[in-house]
Structure formats: C-alpha cells, structure tokens
Design a protein around this motif. Structure first.
Motif, PDB file in Angstrom:
ATOM      1  N   MET A   1       1.015  -1.127  -0.245  1.00  0.00           N
ATOM      2  CA  MET A   1      -0.333   0.464   0.072  1.00  0.00           C
ATOM      3  C   MET A   1       0.911   1.189   0.212  1.00  0.00           C
ATOM      4  O   MET A   1       1.900   1.161   0.387  1.00  0.00           O
ATOM      5  N   ILE A   2       0.369   2.252  -0.472  1.00  0.00           N
ATOM      6  CA  ILE A   2       1.637   3.442  -1.376  1.00  0.00           C
ATOM      7  C   ILE A   2       0.956   4.367   0.740  1.00  0.00           C
ATOM      8  O   ILE A   2      -0.106   4.987   0.992  1.00  0.00           O
ATOM      9  N   LYS A   3       1.848   4.957   0.919  1.00  0.00           N
ATOM     10  CA  LYS A   3       1.901   5.570   2.116  1.00  0.00           C
ATOM     11  C   LYS A   3       1.898   7.114   1.907  1.00  0.00           C
ATOM     12  O   LYS A   3       1.612   7.234   0.525  1.00  0.00           O
ATOM     13  N   THR A   4       0.435   7.791   2.920  1.00  0.00           N
ATOM     14  CA  THR A   4      -0.116   9.496   1.776  1.00  0.00           C
ATOM     15  C   THR A   4       1.485  10.040   2.502  1.00  0.00           C
ATOM     16  O   THR A   4       1.410  10.412   0.533  1.00  0.00           O
ATOM     17  N   GLU A   5       3.007   9.705   3.188  1.00  0.00           N
ATOM     18  CA  GLU A   5       2.605  10.906   2.446  1.00  0.00           C
ATOM     19  C   GLU A   5       4.737  11.079   1.213  1.00  0.00           C
ATOM     20  O   GLU A   5       4.167  12.240   0.891  1.00  0.00           O
ATOM     21  N   TYR A   6       4.283   9.391   0.984  1.00  0.00           N
ATOM     22  CA  TYR A   6       4.860   9.271  -0.371  1.00  0.00           C
ATOM     23  C   TYR A   6       3.453  10.028  -1.310  1.00  0.00           C
ATOM     24  O   TYR A   6       4.254  10.420  -2.235  1.00  0.00           O
ATOM     25  N   ALA A   7       2.585   9.540  -1.788  1.00  0.00           N
ATOM     26  CA  ALA A   7       1.539   9.595  -2.407  1.00  0.00           C
ATOM     27  C   ALA A   7       1.683  11.435  -2.933  1.00  0.00           C
ATOM     28  O   ALA A   7       1.132  12.297  -3.850  1.00  0.00           O
ATOM     29  N   ARG A   8       1.503  12.590  -1.536  1.00  0.00           N
ATOM     30  CA  ARG A   8       2.261  13.417  -2.184  1.00  0.00           C
ATOM     31  C   ARG A   8       3.092  14.034  -2.726  1.00  0.00           C
ATOM     32  O   ARG A   8       3.396  15.188  -2.799  1.00  0.00           O
ATOM     33  N   LEU A   9       3.982  13.432  -3.340  1.00  0.00           N
ATOM     34  CA  LEU A   9       5.539  13.826  -3.210  1.00  0.00           C
ATOM     35  C   LEU A   9       4.376  13.578  -5.455  1.00  0.00           C
ATOM     36  O   LEU A   9       6.138  14.779  -6.116  1.00  0.00           O
ATOM     37  N   TYR A  10       3.846  13.774  -5.351  1.00  0.00           N
ATOM     38  CA  TYR A  10       3.711  12.779  -6.693  1.00  0.00           C
ATOM     39  C   TYR A  10       2.193  12.905  -7.623  1.00  0.00           C
ATOM     40  O   TYR A  10       2.097  12.909  -8.063  1.00  0.00           O
ATOM     41  N   MET A  11       0.704  12.717  -6.455  1.00  0.00           N
ATOM     42  CA  MET A  11      -0.193  12.928  -6.728  1.00  0.00           C
ATOM     43  C   MET A  11      -0.904  14.455  -6.493  1.00  0.00           C
ATOM     44  O   MET A  11      -0.142  15.375  -6.380  1.00  0.00           O
ATOM     45  N   ASP A  12      -1.490  14.136  -7.068  1.00  0.00           N
ATOM     46  CA  ASP A  12      -2.686  15.767  -6.955  1.00  0.00           C
ATOM     47  C   ASP A  12      -2.979  16.635  -5.710  1.00  0.00           C
ATOM     48  O   ASP A  12      -2.693  15.017  -4.764  1.00  0.00           O
ATOM     49  N   SER A  13      -3.200  17.521  -5.294  1.00  0.00           N
ATOM     50  CA  SER A  13      -3.349  18.082  -3.806  1.00  0.00           C
ATOM     51  C   SER A  13      -4.086  17.255  -3.234  1.00  0.00           C
ATOM     52  O   SER A  13      -4.603  16.942  -1.960  1.00  0.00           O
ATOM     53  N   GLN A  14      -5.437  16.395  -3.640  1.00  0.00           N
ATOM     54  CA  GLN A  14      -6.834  15.984  -2.996  1.00  0.00           C
ATOM     55  C   GLN A  14      -5.884  14.021  -3.295  1.00  0.00           C
ATOM     56  O   GLN A  14      -6.812  13.491  -3.059  1.00  0.00           O
ATOM     57  N   LEU A  15      -5.174  13.724  -3.627  1.00  0.00           N
ATOM     58  CA  LEU A  15      -4.624  12.605  -3.483  1.00  0.00           C
ATOM     59  C   LEU A  15      -5.126  11.429  -3.958  1.00  0.00           C
ATOM     60  O   LEU A  15      -5.776  10.632  -3.408  1.00  0.00           O
ATOM     61  N   ASN A  16      -5.360  12.181  -5.323  1.00  0.00           N
ATOM     62  CA  ASN A  16      -6.446  10.922  -6.745  1.00  0.00           C
ATOM     63  C   ASN A  16      -5.398  10.019  -6.973  1.00  0.00           C
ATOM     64  O   ASN A  16      -4.724  10.783  -8.022  1.00  0.00           O
ATOM     65  N   HIS A  17      -5.528   8.705  -6.759  1.00  0.00           N
ATOM     66  CA  HIS A  17      -4.133   7.470  -7.510  1.00  0.00           C
ATOM     67  C   HIS A  17      -5.442   7.030  -8.229  1.00  0.00           C
ATOM     68  O   HIS A  17      -5.413   5.835  -8.938  1.00  0.00           O
ATOM     69  N   SER A  18      -6.015   7.412  -9.772  1.00  0.00           N
ATOM     70  CA  SER A  18      -6.562   7.521 -10.764  1.00  0.00           C
ATOM     71  C   SER A  18      -6.026   8.649 -11.747  1.00  0.00           C
ATOM     72  O   SER A  18      -5.724   9.487 -11.364  1.00  0.00           O
ATOM     73  N   SER A  19      -7.022   8.546 -13.234  1.00  0.00           N
ATOM     74  CA  SER A  19      -6.354   9.025 -13.934  1.00  0.00           C
ATOM     75  C   SER A  19      -7.601  10.210 -14.045  1.00  0.00           C
ATOM     76  O   SER A  19      -8.464  10.491 -13.634  1.00  0.00           O
ATOM     77  N   GLY A  20      -6.833  11.773 -14.942  1.00  0.00           N
ATOM     78  CA  GLY A  20      -7.897  12.569 -14.455  1.00  0.00           C
ATOM     79  C   GLY A  20      -8.101  13.211 -15.771  1.00  0.00           C
ATOM     80  O   GLY A  20      -8.164  12.167 -16.391  1.00  0.00           O
ATOM     81  N   TYR A  21      -9.218  13.915 -16.127  1.00  0.00           N
ATOM     82  CA  TYR A  21      -9.786  13.980 -17.312  1.00  0.00           C
ATOM     83  C   TYR A  21      -9.111  15.643 -17.899  1.00  0.00           C
ATOM     84  O   TYR A  21      -9.628  17.041 -17.104  1.00  0.00           O
TER      85      TYR A  21
END
Length: 243
Positions: free
Chosen positions: A1-21
C-alpha cells in the motif's frame, strides 16, 4: 500500500490515484483530477440525501466532493489502512450530518441499500470481477445509477477485461449501459505527471520507499502509459442504470 507521505510527492493535492480528465492541453494535474471527479459525479445524477457508495474510495477525494457539492450521504470503502486513516482525518470539523462514513471494508462485505455508486479505477484490481456488477445491482433500486471508470484490454492482461465483456456483464446483471469514448490519452497523461513528479522528488521518494521500490514504481507507470498509447490497454467510463 502507498504511504500518504509518499503519495503527496507525485499525486494531485487531493491524492487521486486514478486518471484525470484533461480536456484542454494546458490543464494541470489538479485541474484534471477535479474535472474527472466532477464528471463522474455529474453522470451519477446524485440527488440531495441520496445514499452514495464510493467503492475503492482511496484517500477520499471523490467522496468528499459528492458530500460537499451534491449533499449526498456518502459511504467510502477502502482496503488500505493508510487511506482510511487519512480519509477519516479529513472529516475533522465537518458537521455530523455531512460527515462521510469511511470504512475499512471490501465491496463483497457491503450489503446495505444505496441510491448511487461510483467506482473510479478500482475495478481493475478486483479478483472477483464476475460477481461485482450483479452485487452492485442488488444494492441499487430500479432507478439507481453506477458510474465506473476502468482500464480495459481486448486480451487477458493484468486481470483487466474488455469493454465488451463489461457491457455484457452489466446488461446481464440488470443494467442499461452507456460507454464513453476512449479515455486512454487522459490516463497516459496522468501517468506522465506521476512519473515527472516522482523524478522531481526522487530524493524524498527514495528516503520514504527505498530506491528499489521507487525505480519499480517509475518503471510501472511508464510501462502502463506506453500500453495505453500503443493500444494494448484502453480506458472507458461506464454508466450503469438499473432496470
């Protein structure tokens, strides 16, 4: 599972681990993710006080938008303790009647009636794809709506199935099914952003996850973007209306 502090390094500010439009060429990752969540929720036709189930809610971005913008009574399901803890913290200070019920629970174990369902880039990971759509149909009333965004493949690949099989399974489960045009370019661009952000924050990412995991993830996102651009994978938004 991805750690929140790690996710903040590359996802958007709301932490969407999915596709954007993305739509417009100059859209930011934050803008693309917000556009995706707004469009999914618009297609879901949420009415105030509807019970809305977000299956695979991640860190809770779409669930929060459903509660804030549409006044839905939202339940979010995740299997990640990391995501669940963050999502629950996001409810601090929210009035009781607008709080989201974030649960550490699988979709298989959820049996309560709901009015609307969203599932954003989570179906790909489910082992039991045969039971998912019939299970969701049983949760919904006759005018219920589910919107699902998922990667597809016309040949067996990472447990991903084809668009046509999803449509057939949905119809057999008791849904009328509408399918978007291909959204593969949007997901490929999202993954490009993930890679660029990880590379820009390489030192911090390695400190959290280690160099092996960092390199594995960068390679994975690059490969997935390549599969989408080369037509090995695709992605569509499915709207299921129960009948």
């Amino acid at each position: 599972m991805i750690k929140t502090e790690y996710a903040r390094l590359y996802m958007d500010s709301q932490l969407n681990h999915s596709s954007g439009y993305f739509g417009e060429d100059d859209a930011s990752l934050d803008g693309a993710q917000l556009s995706k969540n707004l469009e999914v929720l618009r297609k879901c036709r949420i009415r105030p006080s509807d019970r809305v189930l977000d299956i695979g809610c991640g860190w809770g971005a779409a669930a929060r938008l459903a509660a804030e913008e549409y006044r839905g009574r939202v339940i979010g399901l995740t299997l990640s303790p990391e995501q669940h803890a963050h999502a629950c913290r996001s409810q601090d200070g929210v009035p009781e009647d607008r709080r989201i019920d974030f649960r550490l629970q699988s979709w298989e174990d959820f049996t309560e009636p709901v009015d609307r369902i969203i599932c954003v880039n989570a179906f790909e990971t489910f082992k039991d794809k045969e039971s998912f759509l019939p299970h969701c149909r049983r949760l919904l009333p006759d005018d219920g709506v589910m919107v699902m965004l998922t990667v597809t493949a016309d040949r067996p690949m990472f447990r991903v199935i084809s668009r046509d099989r999803i449509v057939e399974r949905g119809e057999r489960a008791g849904f009328d099914v509408e399918v978007s045009d291909s959204l593969a370019p949007d997901y490929a661009r999202t993954l490009d952003h993930f890679v660029a952000n990880l590379e820009r924050n390489r030192e911090a990412a390695v400190a959290i996850a280690g160099v092996t995991e960092y390199e594995k993830q960068v390679t994975h996102y690059r490969e997935c973007a390549g599969f989408l651009r080369n037509g090995l994978n695709d992605m569509f938004e499915f709207t299921f209306t129960s009948r």
